[in-house]
Motif scaffolding. Sequence first.
Motif, short mmCIF file in Angstrom:
data_model
loop_
_atom_site.label_atom_id
_atom_site.label_comp_id
_atom_site.label_asym_id
_atom_site.label_seq_id
_atom_site.Cartn_x
_atom_site.Cartn_y
_atom_site.Cartn_z
N GLN A 23 -23.30 -47.48 19.15
CA GLN A 23 -23.30 -48.48 19.99
C GLN A 23 -25.48 -48.60 20.08
O GLN A 23 -24.80 -49.90 20.26
N MET A 24 -25.76 -47.74 18.52
CA MET A 24 -27.14 -48.06 18.61
C MET A 24 -27.43 -49.11 17.09
O MET A 24 -28.08 -48.94 16.75
N ALA A 25 -26.10 -49.05 16.99
CA ALA A 25 -26.27 -49.92 15.48
C ALA A 25 -27.32 -51.28 15.49
O ALA A 25 -28.39 -51.42 14.81
N PRO A 26 -27.44 -52.50 16.43
CA PRO A 26 -28.33 -53.46 16.50
C PRO A 26 -29.60 -53.06 16.50
O PRO A 26 -30.65 -53.42 15.99
N GLU A 39 -36.76 -44.31 6.60
CA GLU A 39 -34.96 -44.41 6.89
C GLU A 39 -35.44 -44.48 8.22
O GLU A 39 -36.34 -44.51 9.25
N VAL A 40 -34.26 -44.88 8.65
CA VAL A 40 -34.15 -45.28 9.60
C VAL A 40 -32.86 -44.61 10.74
O VAL A 40 -31.89 -45.00 10.34
N VAL A 41 -31.98 -43.33 11.20
CA VAL A 41 -31.31 -43.05 11.56
C VAL A 41 -30.86 -42.49 13.12
O VAL A 41 -31.80 -41.85 13.79
N PRO A 42 -29.83 -42.87 12.73
CA PRO A 42 -29.22 -42.59 14.25
C PRO A 42 -28.42 -41.70 14.47
O PRO A 42 -27.48 -40.42 13.46
N VAL A 43 -28.63 -40.51 15.59
CA VAL A 43 -27.69 -39.78 15.79
C VAL A 43 -26.81 -39.80 17.19
O VAL A 43 -27.72 -40.19 18.12
N GLU A 44 -25.99 -38.54 16.83
CA GLU A 44 -24.94 -38.92 17.70
C GLU A 44 -24.76 -37.53 18.28
O GLU A 44 -24.62 -36.11 17.84
N LEU A 45 -25.27 -37.26 19.98
CA LEU A 45 -25.51 -36.54 20.44
C LEU A 45 -24.47 -34.91 21.23
O LEU A 45 -23.12 -36.39 20.50
N PRO A 46 -23.84 -33.71 20.26
CA PRO A 46 -22.72 -33.16 20.71
C PRO A 46 -22.26 -33.82 21.44
O PRO A 46 -23.11 -33.19 23.45
N GLY A 47 -20.69 -34.09 21.91
CA GLY A 47 -19.89 -34.06 23.57
C GLY A 47 -19.57 -35.81 23.09
O GLY A 47 -19.43 -36.40 24.09
N HIS A 48 -20.33 -36.65 22.69
CA HIS A 48 -20.25 -38.11 22.72
C HIS A 48 -19.60 -38.74 21.08
O HIS A 48 -19.63 -38.21 20.20
N GLY A 49 -19.01 -40.24 22.13
CA GLY A 49 -18.09 -40.95 20.76
C GLY A 49 -17.45 -39.49 19.45
O GLY A 49 -16.53 -39.84 19.95
N GLU A 50 -18.16 -39.59 18.19
CA GLU A 50 -16.73 -39.21 17.88
C GLU A 50 -17.11 -37.41 17.33
O GLU A 50 -16.94 -37.16 15.98
N THR A 51 -18.78 -36.74 18.23
CA THR A 51 -18.82 -35.91 17.44
C THR A 51 -18.25 -34.77 18.95
O THR A 51 -18.51 -35.27 20.32
N MET A 52 -17.24 -33.65 18.46
CA MET A 52 -17.03 -33.18 19.97
C MET A 52 -18.14 -32.03 19.82
O MET A 52 -18.64 -31.48 18.90
N GLU A 145 -12.70 -45.98 23.74
CA GLU A 145 -12.03 -46.52 22.97
C GLU A 145 -13.82 -45.62 21.71
O GLU A 145 -13.57 -44.81 20.79
N ARG A 146 -14.78 -46.09 22.73
CA ARG A 146 -15.86 -44.80 22.56
C ARG A 146 -16.26 -43.89 21.94
O ARG A 146 -16.35 -42.98 21.83
N HIS A 147 -15.66 -42.59 23.02
CA HIS A 147 -14.77 -41.27 22.86
C HIS A 147 -13.50 -41.30 22.14
O HIS A 147 -13.68 -39.50 23.05
N GLN A 148 -13.43 -41.77 21.75
CA GLN A 148 -11.97 -40.82 20.92
C GLN A 148 -11.62 -39.08 20.93
O GLN A 148 -11.42 -38.71 20.44
N GLY A 149 -13.19 -39.58 20.15
CA GLY A 149 -12.95 -38.29 19.30
C GLY A 149 -13.79 -36.79 19.80
O GLY A 149 -14.47 -36.14 18.93
N ALA A 150 -14.24 -37.66 21.07
CA ALA A 150 -15.20 -36.55 21.61
C ALA A 150 -14.79 -35.70 22.47
O ALA A 150 -14.80 -35.19 23.51
N GLY A 151 -13.10 -35.70 22.98
CA GLY A 151 -12.22 -35.43 23.81
C GLY A 151 -12.30 -35.97 25.07
O GLY A 151 -11.06 -35.68 26.02
N GLY A 152 -12.21 -37.32 24.26
CA GLY A 152 -11.57 -38.44 25.36
C GLY A 152 -12.67 -38.75 26.31
O GLY A 152 -13.91 -38.09 27.23
#
Length: 246
Positions: A23-26, A39-52, A145-152
Motif C-alpha cells: 500500500q505504501m509503494a507510491p 535506500e528507501v525500505v518499506p517495512v511490513e509489520l507482522p499480522g499485515h499484508g503478506e506477513t503472518m 485482497e490486501r491481507h490474504q497472506g496474514a490470515g485474512g
Amino acid sequence: MSPATPLVPAVVVVHGALGSARQMAPVVEALRALRQFAEVVPVELPGHGETMLATGQPFEMTALADALGEAMARAAITRPLVFGYSMGGYAALVRELRAPGTSGGVVTLGTVLHWTPAIAARAAARLDASLIREKVPAFAATLAERHQGAGGWETVLAHTARLLRRLGDAPPLTDDTLAAIHCPVHLLVGDRDDSVSLRETAHAASRLPHARASLLAHTPHPIEQVDVACIAREVSDLAQRLSSGG
C-alpha cells in the motif's frame, strides 16, 4: 551537495493500521525519485499484508514496534529516517522510546498520539467486519485482497480492534514518555483528517524535546488520497536539517 550523495543512510517507510507494505509503494517510489537517500525500505509489520504473525507473537503495539526494529536490523539499516503513516508513526516512536538511538529522525502523518479508553472504544467499534462488508463492500474487498497472506482481513480487523483497546487502557506514549524521545521528530497532520487534529498533534510535539508539528493543506487521512510528493518533500526537509546539524 550532489543529488546522488545520501544525506542519511536510509529511509524506512511504515504503513498504518489495516495497511501493508505494498500500500505504501507510491510513497516509497516518491522518496526514491529524489535520489537523495542510499535506500528507501518499506517495512511490513507482522499480522499485515503478506506477513503472518509468528507462533506466539502478540499483536500489540510494543511487539509491532520491536518487530520494526528487528526489520531494520535484518536489513542492516543503522539510524534511518523513519516515515510512519498513522499507526506506523506510533510504532516508530514507541520503538525509539524502547531503544533510543534506533532512528536518526521520525516523520509521522496522521498519527493519533493521545489514547484513552473512550477514544479507543470508538475507533475499535469502526472495525466491525460485518458492518464494513455491508456499508463499504469495496473497502472490504480491498482489505480481503490486501491481507490474504496474514490470515485474512477479518482476523486483522479483530487483532487491530484489540490492539486499540489496549492502547486506550495503557498507552505506551504519554506526555511523560514522549519527553524521553530525543531524536528529531516532525509530526504532520492533514487539514481534512477526521482521525486526529492539529491541536492534538501540536500538543504531542510540545512534549517531545526536538519536534515540530505541521498542517498539510487539502489532505485527508487515507494515504491513497495524500499527495506523496508532499510527503517526500517533508521527509527530505528533515533529512537536510539533520545533515546540516539543524
